[in-house]
Design an enzyme around this catalytic site. Structure first.
Site, short mmCIF file in Angstrom:
data_model
loop_
_atom_site.label_atom_id
_atom_site.label_comp_id
_atom_site.label_asym_id
_atom_site.label_seq_id
_atom_site.Cartn_x
_atom_site.Cartn_y
_atom_site.Cartn_z
N ARG A 94 11.93 2.81 2.92
CA ARG A 94 11.44 2.06 4.08
C ARG A 94 12.52 1.06 4.47
O ARG A 94 13.14 0.45 3.61
CB ARG A 94 10.15 1.33 3.75
CG ARG A 94 9.76 0.34 4.85
CD ARG A 94 8.39 -0.21 4.70
NE ARG A 94 7.38 0.80 5.01
CZ ARG A 94 6.08 0.52 5.11
NH1 ARG A 94 5.65 -0.70 4.91
NH2 ARG A 94 5.22 1.47 5.40
N LYS B 185 23.67 -9.60 -0.98
CA LYS B 185 25.04 -9.87 -1.44
C LYS B 185 26.08 -9.23 -0.53
O LYS B 185 27.25 -9.18 -0.86
CB LYS B 185 25.22 -9.34 -2.87
CG LYS B 185 24.32 -9.99 -3.88
CD LYS B 185 24.47 -9.33 -5.24
CE LYS B 185 23.36 -9.76 -6.18
NZ LYS B 185 23.20 -8.83 -7.31
N HIS C 285 6.92 6.97 10.97
CA HIS C 285 6.27 6.77 9.68
C HIS C 285 5.51 8.07 9.42
O HIS C 285 4.29 8.13 9.57
CB HIS C 285 5.33 5.56 9.76
CG HIS C 285 4.79 5.12 8.44
ND1 HIS C 285 5.00 5.81 7.26
CD2 HIS C 285 4.03 4.05 8.10
CE1 HIS C 285 4.40 5.16 6.28
NE2 HIS C 285 3.80 4.10 6.75
N ARG D 243 0.82 -1.21 0.00
CA ARG D 243 0.00 0.00 0.00
C ARG D 243 0.85 1.26 0.00
O ARG D 243 0.61 2.17 -0.80
CB ARG D 243 -0.86 0.04 1.24
CG ARG D 243 -1.31 -1.31 1.64
CD ARG D 243 -1.76 -1.29 3.07
NE ARG D 243 -3.10 -1.82 3.14
CZ ARG D 243 -4.16 -1.12 3.38
NH1 ARG D 243 -4.08 0.16 3.62
NH2 ARG D 243 -5.33 -1.67 3.40
N THR D 244 1.80 1.33 0.91
CA THR D 244 2.58 2.56 1.01
C THR D 244 3.35 2.81 -0.28
O THR D 244 3.41 3.93 -0.79
CB THR D 244 3.54 2.48 2.21
OG1 THR D 244 2.80 2.12 3.36
CG2 THR D 244 4.22 3.80 2.45
#
Lengths: 318, 427
Positions: free
Chosen positions: A108, A86, A136, A58-59
């Protein structure tokens, strides 16, 4: 122009007037989005990279749509599968990305503070789309806009935040934002899901949901993460729903016109009863999603203005 | 016969707890006589004019991590020796948490040989209490003691199996060996990056309750009652652990406690915006805790101040806070940091040196750490007031992970002597 921030890393560094500026602009975008008014010139020529080190549908979609509506070139990078596997460090990833000269970086990350660290190493505007349990900010801003539109104001409201507050970055950003705007904040959670030092937050703390919801204007429910449901923090899903799930009976303690919010995705029957979530007279959950796009448009618009102002004319032309 | 006369000094005496003018005569690496300010030097002596600056017994730093063997790029015996000399530290007591851990007489001998070759200061090695510091089987405590290990410790790892720990303590007691423990209830502190509380919650970082320290201390005190071992706690950093420590001492248990200088001079808020150079183990505490432990050092309840020198390279620190390595270098900043407590009028100089020189010597059975005839001529000359701003790039340690980068500090080390030999000359 009263928005000076270079990055949007959290609510904590923002001044109330910056919050209001952003919400005013977002309010306009929300109306324009409904009427289908396009603004493809605002971020035209700018590159937006969405860098998600943690799963999100969603974000990420909301940021992508916001960027595209303003005319930015948007690129999504799913980082879980990429170079961190990696062995590349976050800083190396940041420097690599920086060399591609993005203008807006949406990040994020599962660790608190990781977005701050990254922002120190790049010379574009960074938007925090959630870092660990820290902040957030766009979620808190979209919640604020939703409240303001539903209640006509964003101050002197009594707002309850319920659920897994200890692990929630949404709760932190909301406590910060709603506190700055001078609201009464009530936190409702079992003590195992309450953050330490909560007594010093300038909030009222409740362990009993009925008492906590008494006469509030806004009820914000939080998502309970699946991995916290069994035994560790609460005894079981069903006991949690019984004591802390929002149903009609508990909601009856709030004001008759209280609105119900949830940042999504919902666990119906765990933290919220399905009929409440779908009640169009009480639930503003769909509006929250809608405001999300508008708020992210406004945030990127303001940061892009500051970014352009900070770059020398010669650099802009390149 | 080589004699040196330190004239015109301000003598810091941690035994008599005095701070006043005087002179010292040393001969063949030993303090021959402590004299009044007016005393005249013998004709043959080499005279050093201290210019009225402080002359104190050299610092004995328990718990220094030298990253040999295994991670020599972080710190070698050569670099640690120079850093110690620059910091007024004349004896380092090294930690066994190397790669591999120092848990056999053979690895211990390697360490001793490397120290002999490269370090200008005294190096006393500690050895692991359990093999591989894994908390399962005790090491060859007897052999290691014969090979020169001065204490036994698994460093920041707690021996969680109480049976294993009680047997190791019992065995160590039979040899009169000193055991050094770390007190953190492991279940509570697992995964923690900071001390729980408002700051931890605001930053969204996993925290450990300060109570975890007291819980682990309580267990260890009970084990001491059971076993009668000689036990030193590496770091007591919270107010809540102090009453238990005080009771244990009053009850006659052979227990002492130390603290890292960073926990005496910094608090959790210094972490600010996720500054990983402030990530320590145990994590920095609240200001209330800091003030309480400073008081405990002044009163002598906490016996020893250490640097807890822990070199880390840039890569292990330039990470998100939770992932970053813990620890800070401290040899060169130990004295200037400790002097903050003197300038804040919380602890006087003799008491500081009681905690940095005399008490560590007592604990290890050394004759150093005091300004007395027959003691080794391990000395530090310093100006306690000289101001400077720390530049981490200028540190002599190979690793530069100091929390004091850019900090304004006071205290310059003008000279360091080990067994009468000058090994450091400061500006």
């Amino acid at each position: 122009m009263t928005f000076r921030a270079k990055h949007l890393l959290g609510i904590e560094p923002l001044h109330p007037t910056e919050i209001t500026t952003l919400l005013d602009l977002a309010d306009g975008y929300a109306d324009h989005n409904r009427r289908g008014v396009a603004h493809r010139d605002v971020l035209a020529g700018l590159t937006q990279i969405n860098m998600f080190f943690e799963n999100s549908t969603r974000t990420q979609a909301s940021f992508e749509l916001a960027g595209k509506r303003l005319g930015a070139d948007v690129m999504n990078m799913g980082m879980q599968a990429s170079s961190i596997k990696k062995g590349e460090t976050l800083i190396d990833t940041a420097l690599t990305l920086n060399a591609m000269r993005p203008d807006l970086l949406v990040v994020r990350h599962p660790h608190s503070g990781a977005v701050d660290l990254l922002a120190q190493k790049v010379n574009c505007a960074v938007l925090n789309a959630g870092d660990g349990r820290h902040e957030h900010p766009t979620q808190a801003l979209l919640d604020a806009l939703t409240i303001r539109r539903a209640k006509g104001r964003l101050h002197r409201l009594s707002i309850a935040i319920c659920g897994d507050i200890a692990h929630s970055r949404v709760a932190r950003s909301n406590i910060m934002l709603l506190g700055k705007m001078e609201n009464r904040i009530r936190l409702i959670a079992p003590p195992t899901l309450m953050p330490s030092g909560v007594a010093d937050f300038g909030v009222e703390v409740f362990e009993n949901m009925e008492e906590g919801l008494k006469d509030v204007d806004v009820v914000m429910m939080l998502r309970l993460q699946k991995e916290r449901m069994d035994g560790g923090f609460i005894p079981s899903e069903r006991e949690y729903f019984h004591r802390y799930g929002l149903d009609a009976e508990k909601l009856a303690h709030a004001k008759p016109d209280a609105i119900v919010m949830h940042p999504g995705p919902m666990n119906r029957g765990v933290e919220i009863d399905g009929t409440i979530a779908d009640d169009i007279n009480r639930s503003v959950i769909q509006e929250q999603v809608e405001m999300g796009v508008a708020v992210r448009m406004a945030a990127m618009d303001l940061l892009a203005q500051n970014l352009r102002a900070s770059r020398s004319p010669a650099e802009v032309m390149v | 016969m080589k004699t040196t006369f330190f004239a015109n000094a301000r003598l810091i005496d941690p035994v008599a707890l005095t701070d006043g003018p005087g002179a010292i005569l040393i001969e063949d690496g030993i303090i021959k006589e402590v004299l009044d300010a007016g005393a005249t030097p013998p004709k043959s002596a080499n005279v050093i004019d201290c210019g009225g600056q402080c002359l104190a017994p050299g610092i004995i730093d328990i718990g220094v991590k030298v990253s040999e063997p295994g991670e020599r790029h972080k710190e070698s015996f050569r670099s640690v020796g120079v850093a110690a000399a620059a910091g007024g530290v004349t004896t380092i007591v090294t930690r066994p948490d190397t790669l591999p851990a120092i848990d056999t007489p053979e690895t211990l001998e390697f360490v001793e040989r490397r120290a002999q070759e490269d370090a200008p200061v005294h190096v006393l090695p500690m050895a692991a209490l359990t093999k591989g510091r894994e908390g399962r089987e005790m090491t060859e405590i007897g052999f290691l003691q014969d090979a020169g290990a001065v204490a036994f410790t698994d460093c920041d790892r707690v021996v969680t199996n109480t049976k294993v720990f009680s047997r190791a303590l019992t065995y160590a007691r039979s040899l009169g060996a000193l055991v050094i423990g770390h007190v953190q209830e492991p279940g509570l502190s697992e995964g923690a990056a900071v001390t729980s509380g408002k700051f931890a919650s605001l930053r969204g970082l996993p925290g450990v309750s300060p109570m975890a320290e007291r819980m682990a201390l309580d267990r260890d005190i009970a084990l001491l009652e059971m076993t009668g071992a000689r036990y030193h706690v590496d770091q007591i950093t919270t107010a809540r652990a102090l009453p238990a420590l005080e009771r244990a001492k009053r009850n006659g248990l052979q227990i002492t406690a130390g603290i890292g200088v960073h926990h005496l001079t910094l608090n959790e808020l210094d972490v600010a915006d996720y500054r990983t150079f402030f990530k320590l183990k145990p994590p920095l505490r609240s200001e209330d805790d800091r003030v309480a432990v400073v008081q405990a050092v002044a009163e002598g309840l906490i016996d020893i101040i250490s640097s807890m020198h822990t070199p880390q390279d840039e890569e292990s620190k330039r990470l998100p806070y939770e992932e970053a390595a813990s620890g800070a270098v401290g040899l060169e900043t130990l004295l200037p940091a400790a002097l903050r407590l003197y300038h804040a009028e919380m602890i006087d100089l003799p008491r500081l040196f009681r905690a940095m020189s005399l008490n560590p010597a007592h604990l290890l059975g050394l004759t150093a750490g005091r300004l007395q005839a027959e003691a080794p001529a391990d000395l530090v000359l310093f100006d306690p007031d000289a101001p400077f701003q720390l530049d981490r790039a200028a540190l002599l340690s190979k690793s530069k992970n100091t929390p004091f980068d850019g900090a304004r500090m006071q205290g310059r080390i003008l000279g360091t002597w080990v067994s009468g030999e000058r090994i450091w000359e400061g500006a």
